[in-house]
Motif scaffolding. Sequence first.
Motif, short mmCIF file in Angstrom:
data_model
loop_
_atom_site.label_atom_id
_atom_site.label_comp_id
_atom_site.label_asym_id
_atom_site.label_seq_id
_atom_site.Cartn_x
_atom_site.Cartn_y
_atom_site.Cartn_z
N GLN A 22 0.83 -1.20 0.00
CA GLN A 22 0.00 0.00 0.00
C GLN A 22 0.87 1.25 0.00
N TYR A 23 1.99 1.20 0.73
CA TYR A 23 2.93 2.32 0.73
C TYR A 23 3.45 2.58 -0.68
N ALA A 24 3.81 1.52 -1.39
CA ALA A 24 4.32 1.66 -2.76
C ALA A 24 3.22 2.19 -3.69
N ILE A 25 2.00 1.71 -3.54
CA ILE A 25 0.89 2.19 -4.36
C ILE A 25 0.66 3.68 -4.11
N ASP A 26 0.63 4.07 -2.85
CA ASP A 26 0.41 5.47 -2.50
C ASP A 26 1.54 6.35 -3.04
N PHE A 27 2.77 5.85 -2.96
CA PHE A 27 3.92 6.60 -3.47
C PHE A 27 3.77 6.85 -4.96
N LEU A 28 3.39 5.82 -5.70
CA LEU A 28 3.22 5.97 -7.14
C LEU A 28 2.08 6.93 -7.49
N MET A 29 1.04 6.90 -6.70
CA MET A 29 -0.09 7.80 -6.96
C MET A 29 0.29 9.25 -6.68
N ASP A 30 1.19 9.49 -5.71
CA ASP A 30 1.60 10.84 -5.34
C ASP A 30 2.72 11.40 -6.20
N HIS A 31 3.47 10.53 -6.88
CA HIS A 31 4.62 10.94 -7.68
C HIS A 31 4.42 10.45 -9.12
N PRO A 32 4.02 11.37 -10.03
CA PRO A 32 3.72 10.94 -11.40
C PRO A 32 4.92 10.39 -12.16
N VAL A 33 6.13 10.78 -11.78
CA VAL A 33 7.33 10.24 -12.41
C VAL A 33 8.09 9.47 -11.34
N ALA A 34 7.96 8.15 -11.35
CA ALA A 34 8.58 7.32 -10.32
C ALA A 34 8.77 5.91 -10.85
N ALA A 35 9.61 5.16 -10.18
CA ALA A 35 9.82 3.75 -10.50
C ALA A 35 9.96 2.98 -9.20
N LEU A 36 9.53 1.73 -9.22
CA LEU A 36 9.66 0.85 -8.05
C LEU A 36 10.61 -0.27 -8.40
N LEU A 37 11.58 -0.49 -7.55
CA LEU A 37 12.51 -1.61 -7.70
C LEU A 37 12.38 -2.45 -6.44
#
Length: 43
Positions: A22-37
């Motif tokens: 959920q933290y990763a999902i929220d981060f992506l929703m708040d930052h339009p330019v982001a990547a998850l590794l």
Amino acid sequence: MKYRNEERGCCPMKFIPHAYQQYAIDFLMDHPVAALLLDMGLG
């Protein structure tokens, strides 16, 4: 909506994310330019 396995009495699973997911999902929703590794096997 009809599901593929409806005739066998199956239904789709409901996705309930873990706290880190959920933290990763929220981060992506708040930052339009982001990547998850993320490492495999965390879920």
